[in-house]
Design a protein around this motif. Structure first.
Motif, PDB file in Angstrom:
ATOM      1  N   GLU A  40      -6.705   8.229   2.676  1.00 33.44           N
ATOM      2  CA  GLU A  40      -7.933   8.309   1.909  1.00 33.44           C
ATOM      3  C   GLU A  40      -9.079   8.432   2.905  1.00 33.44           C
ATOM      4  O   GLU A  40      -9.263   7.549   3.753  1.00 33.44           O
ATOM      5  CB  GLU A  40      -8.088   7.052   1.054  1.00 33.44           C
ATOM      6  CG  GLU A  40      -8.851   7.311  -0.223  1.00 33.44           C
ATOM      7  CD  GLU A  40      -8.859   6.084  -1.124  1.00 33.44           C
ATOM      8  OE1 GLU A  40      -7.955   5.965  -1.974  1.00 33.44           O
ATOM      9  OE2 GLU A  40      -9.765   5.250  -0.956  1.00 33.44           O
ATOM     10  N   ILE A  41      -9.836   9.525   2.824  1.00 33.96           N
ATOM     11  CA  ILE A  41     -10.901   9.811   3.791  1.00 33.96           C
ATOM     12  C   ILE A  41     -12.246   9.776   3.075  1.00 33.96           C
ATOM     13  O   ILE A  41     -12.435  10.502   2.095  1.00 33.96           O
ATOM     14  CB  ILE A  41     -10.664  11.194   4.449  1.00 33.96           C
ATOM     15  CG1 ILE A  41      -9.283  11.256   5.117  1.00 33.96           C
ATOM     16  CG2 ILE A  41     -11.768  11.503   5.450  1.00 33.96           C
ATOM     17  CD1 ILE A  41      -8.865  12.654   5.538  1.00 33.96           C
ATOM     18  N   PRO A  42     -13.192   8.965   3.544  1.00 34.13           N
ATOM     19  CA  PRO A  42     -14.514   8.947   2.931  1.00 34.13           C
ATOM     20  C   PRO A  42     -15.212  10.304   3.116  1.00 34.13           C
ATOM     21  O   PRO A  42     -15.216  10.848   4.218  1.00 34.13           O
ATOM     22  CB  PRO A  42     -15.252   7.838   3.693  1.00 34.13           C
ATOM     23  CG  PRO A  42     -14.178   7.005   4.307  1.00 34.13           C
ATOM     24  CD  PRO A  42     -13.064   7.954   4.611  1.00 34.13           C
ATOM     25  N   VAL A  43     -15.765  10.834   2.027  1.00 37.68           N
ATOM     26  CA  VAL A  43     -16.360  12.167   2.062  1.00 37.68           C
ATOM     27  C   VAL A  43     -17.505  12.216   3.088  1.00 37.68           C
ATOM     28  O   VAL A  43     -18.252  11.248   3.241  1.00 37.68           O
ATOM     29  CB  VAL A  43     -16.818  12.609   0.653  1.00 37.68           C
ATOM     30  CG1 VAL A  43     -17.988  11.796   0.140  1.00 37.68           C
ATOM     31  CG2 VAL A  43     -17.162  14.098   0.631  1.00 37.68           C
ATOM     32  N   GLY A  44     -17.614  13.324   3.790  1.00 37.23           N
ATOM     33  CA  GLY A  44     -18.668  13.516   4.776  1.00 37.23           C
ATOM     34  C   GLY A  44     -18.316  13.017   6.163  1.00 37.23           C
ATOM     35  O   GLY A  44     -19.095  13.196   7.099  1.00 37.23           O
ATOM     36  N   SER A  45     -17.165  12.389   6.314  1.00 36.24           N
ATOM     37  CA  SER A  45     -16.842  11.844   7.630  1.00 36.24           C
ATOM     38  C   SER A  45     -16.170  12.894   8.515  1.00 36.24           C
ATOM     39  O   SER A  45     -15.500  13.803   8.044  1.00 36.24           O
ATOM     40  CB  SER A  45     -15.974  10.590   7.510  1.00 36.24           C
ATOM     41  OG  SER A  45     -14.888  10.820   6.667  1.00 36.24           O
ATOM     42  N   THR A  46     -16.408  12.725   9.806  1.00 36.31           N
ATOM     43  CA  THR A  46     -15.801  13.610  10.793  1.00 36.31           C
ATOM     44  C   THR A  46     -14.536  12.943  11.316  1.00 36.31           C
ATOM     45  O   THR A  46     -14.556  11.769  11.688  1.00 36.31           O
ATOM     46  CB  THR A  46     -16.798  13.903  11.927  1.00 36.31           C
ATOM     47  OG1 THR A  46     -17.929  14.548  11.341  1.00 36.31           O
ATOM     48  CG2 THR A  46     -16.203  14.815  12.975  1.00 36.31           C
ATOM     49  N   VAL A  47     -13.462  13.695  11.289  1.00 33.67           N
ATOM     50  CA  VAL A  47     -12.145  13.147  11.604  1.00 33.67           C
ATOM     51  C   VAL A  47     -11.528  13.930  12.751  1.00 33.67           C
ATOM     52  O   VAL A  47     -11.580  15.161  12.766  1.00 33.67           O
ATOM     53  CB  VAL A  47     -11.218  13.259  10.366  1.00 33.67           C
ATOM     54  CG1 VAL A  47      -9.824  12.732  10.683  1.00 33.67           C
ATOM     55  CG2 VAL A  47     -11.808  12.523   9.173  1.00 33.67           C
ATOM     56  N   LYS A  48     -10.997  13.186  13.711  1.00 37.31           N
ATOM     57  CA  LYS A  48     -10.212  13.844  14.767  1.00 37.31           C
ATOM     58  C   LYS A  48      -8.742  13.651  14.430  1.00 37.31           C
ATOM     59  O   LYS A  48      -8.245  12.527  14.408  1.00 37.31           O
ATOM     60  CB  LYS A  48     -10.520  13.237  16.132  1.00 37.31           C
ATOM     61  CG  LYS A  48      -9.797  13.955  17.258  1.00 37.31           C
ATOM     62  CD  LYS A  48     -10.059  13.304  18.596  1.00 37.31           C
ATOM     63  CE  LYS A  48      -9.675  14.235  19.729  1.00 37.31           C
ATOM     64  NZ  LYS A  48      -9.947  13.606  21.033  1.00 37.31           N
ATOM     65  N   ILE A  49      -8.078  14.757  14.150  1.00 42.54           N
ATOM     66  CA  ILE A  49      -6.643  14.717  13.879  1.00 42.54           C
ATOM     67  C   ILE A  49      -5.929  14.714  15.235  1.00 42.54           C
ATOM     68  O   ILE A  49      -6.225  15.552  16.094  1.00 42.54           O
ATOM     69  CB  ILE A  49      -6.201  15.945  13.057  1.00 42.54           C
ATOM     70  CG1 ILE A  49      -6.964  16.015  11.730  1.00 42.54           C
ATOM     71  CG2 ILE A  49      -4.694  15.933  12.821  1.00 42.54           C
ATOM     72  CD1 ILE A  49      -6.866  17.371  11.038  1.00 42.54           C
ATOM     73  N   ILE A  50      -5.041  13.748  15.415  1.00 45.63           N
ATOM     74  CA  ILE A  50      -4.258  13.634  16.655  1.00 45.63           C
ATOM     75  C   ILE A  50      -2.797  13.636  16.218  1.00 45.63           C
ATOM     76  O   ILE A  50      -2.328  12.671  15.621  1.00 45.63           O
ATOM     77  CB  ILE A  50      -4.609  12.335  17.413  1.00 45.63           C
ATOM     78  CG1 ILE A  50      -6.112  12.275  17.702  1.00 45.63           C
ATOM     79  CG2 ILE A  50      -3.802  12.223  18.701  1.00 45.63           C
ATOM     80  CD1 ILE A  50      -6.600  10.925  18.228  1.00 45.63           C
ATOM     81  N   ALA A  51      -2.110  14.735  16.459  1.00 43.31           N
ATOM     82  CA  ALA A  51      -0.782  14.883  15.855  1.00 43.31           C
ATOM     83  C   ALA A  51       0.256  15.328  16.869  1.00 43.31           C
ATOM     84  O   ALA A  51      -0.044  16.029  17.831  1.00 43.31           O
ATOM     85  CB  ALA A  51      -0.851  15.884  14.706  1.00 43.31           C
ATOM     86  N   THR A  52       1.489  14.915  16.602  1.00 39.32           N
ATOM     87  CA  THR A  52       2.609  15.362  17.430  1.00 39.32           C
ATOM     88  C   THR A  52       3.885  15.344  16.595  1.00 39.32           C
ATOM     89  O   THR A  52       3.882  14.937  15.438  1.00 39.32           O
ATOM     90  CB  THR A  52       2.745  14.495  18.700  1.00 39.32           C
ATOM     91  OG1 THR A  52       3.618  15.159  19.617  1.00 39.32           O
ATOM     92  CG2 THR A  52       3.296  13.104  18.394  1.00 39.32           C
ATOM     93  N   THR A  53       4.957  15.833  17.181  1.00 35.85           N
ATOM     94  CA  THR A  53       6.256  15.856  16.521  1.00 35.85           C
ATOM     95  C   THR A  53       7.263  15.115  17.388  1.00 35.85           C
ATOM     96  O   THR A  53       7.148  15.118  18.612  1.00 35.85           O
ATOM     97  CB  THR A  53       6.732  17.299  16.285  1.00 35.85           C
ATOM     98  OG1 THR A  53       8.123  17.305  15.971  1.00 35.85           O
ATOM     99  CG2 THR A  53       6.509  18.171  17.510  1.00 35.85           C
ATOM    100  N   LYS A  54       8.241  14.466  16.721  1.00 40.92           N
ATOM    101  CA  LYS A  54       9.252  13.774  17.520  1.00 40.92           C
ATOM    102  C   LYS A  54      10.578  14.527  17.541  1.00 40.92           C
ATOM    103  O   LYS A  54      11.567  14.028  18.080  1.00 40.92           O
ATOM    104  CB  LYS A  54       9.434  12.326  17.062  1.00 40.92           C
ATOM    105  CG  LYS A  54       9.761  12.140  15.618  1.00 40.92           C
ATOM    106  CD  LYS A  54      10.123  10.705  15.312  1.00 40.92           C
ATOM    107  CE  LYS A  54      11.407  10.309  15.980  1.00 40.92           C
ATOM    108  NZ  LYS A  54      11.921   9.008  15.533  1.00 40.92           N
ATOM    109  N   ASP A  55      10.593  15.745  16.984  1.00 35.34           N
ATOM    110  CA  ASP A  55      11.833  16.533  17.130  1.00 35.34           C
ATOM    111  C   ASP A  55      11.541  18.009  17.395  1.00 35.34           C
ATOM    112  O   ASP A  55      11.322  18.386  18.529  1.00 35.34           O
ATOM    113  CB  ASP A  55      12.781  16.318  15.933  1.00 35.34           C
ATOM    114  CG  ASP A  55      12.081  16.287  14.588  1.00 35.34           C
ATOM    115  OD1 ASP A  55      11.224  17.153  14.355  1.00 35.34           O
ATOM    116  OD2 ASP A  55      12.400  15.408  13.767  1.00 35.34           O
ATOM    117  N   VAL A  56      11.484  18.821  16.340  1.00 35.68           N
ATOM    118  CA  VAL A  56      11.302  20.264  16.549  1.00 35.68           C
ATOM    119  C   VAL A  56       9.848  20.658  16.281  1.00 35.68           C
ATOM    120  O   VAL A  56       9.024  19.812  15.957  1.00 35.68           O
ATOM    121  CB  VAL A  56      12.267  21.059  15.632  1.00 35.68           C
ATOM    122  CG1 VAL A  56      13.707  20.778  15.998  1.00 35.68           C
ATOM    123  CG2 VAL A  56      12.011  20.742  14.161  1.00 35.68           C
ATOM    124  N   VAL A  57       9.555  21.948  16.411  1.00 36.18           N
ATOM    125  CA  VAL A  57       8.213  22.456  16.119  1.00 36.18           C
ATOM    126  C   VAL A  57       7.955  22.369  14.615  1.00 36.18           C
ATOM    127  O   VAL A  57       8.791  22.778  13.802  1.00 36.18           O
ATOM    128  CB  VAL A  57       8.068  23.920  16.601  1.00 36.18           C
ATOM    129  CG1 VAL A  57       6.743  24.514  16.131  1.00 36.18           C
ATOM    130  CG2 VAL A  57       8.162  24.000  18.110  1.00 36.18           C
TER     131      VAL A  57
END
Ligand code: CUA
Length: 153
Positions: A82-99
């Motif tokens: 749940e993201i408060p509207v108007g907020s700036t978010v940095k997505i930090i993502a990775t995978t633990k197996d394949v692409v």
């Protein structure tokens, strides 16, 4: 005498220029701008920040929240945020197996998650609604079932 001085200066500048170009090319070639190498991708969910996936408020940065995501066959952690509207978010993502892919419907967010790399993207969620996240890289039999939901409120 002056000609010799200018020749030395000219050659010196040229060498310096080539060294700078060489160093920057080397760095770019080894580290894509939006990706950071991780240690061991199969164990990535045991190390910070990926041991605690989810949305976190941050202070003193150019963004308000960090959204840590771990993809694996065939799901994302967390499954919903749940993201408060108007907020700036940095997505930090990775995978633990394949692409895997990480595309947020209705936005221009379309990331590729590669084993051993952390992908980052900063975005501002300025419209309320539900945004479905889907995988857009074929990753196996459960590919079409990979989903996550952003609820912007
Ligand atoms: Cu994960 Cu397709």
């Amino acid at each position: 005498r002056y000609e010799k001085w200018w020749l030395t200066f000219g050659i010196g500048s040229l060498v310096l220029f080539l060294v700078i170009v060489g160093i920057s090319a080397f760095h770019q070639g080894h580290q894509p701008p939006s990706s950071v190498k991780t240690i061991n991708y199969e164990q990535v969910d045991k190390v910070a920040p990926f041991n605690e996936p989810g949305l976190k408020k941050v202070e003193g940065k150019d963004w308000d929240y960090e959204l840590v995501v771990v993809a694996s066959a065939f799901m994302y952690m967390p499954t919903e945020v749940e993201i408060p509207v108007g907020s700036t978010v940095k997505i930090i993502a990775t995978t633990k197996d394949v692409v895997h892919g990480y595309g947020v419907a209705g936005t221009n967010i379309n990331m590729m998650l590669e084993p051993g790399y952390v992908s980052e993207y900063v975005t501002t969620m300025d419209k309320t609604g539900e945004y479905l996240v889907v995988c857009n890289e074929y990753c196996g039999t459960g590919h079409h079932t990979m989903k996550m939901m952003y609820k912007v409120v």
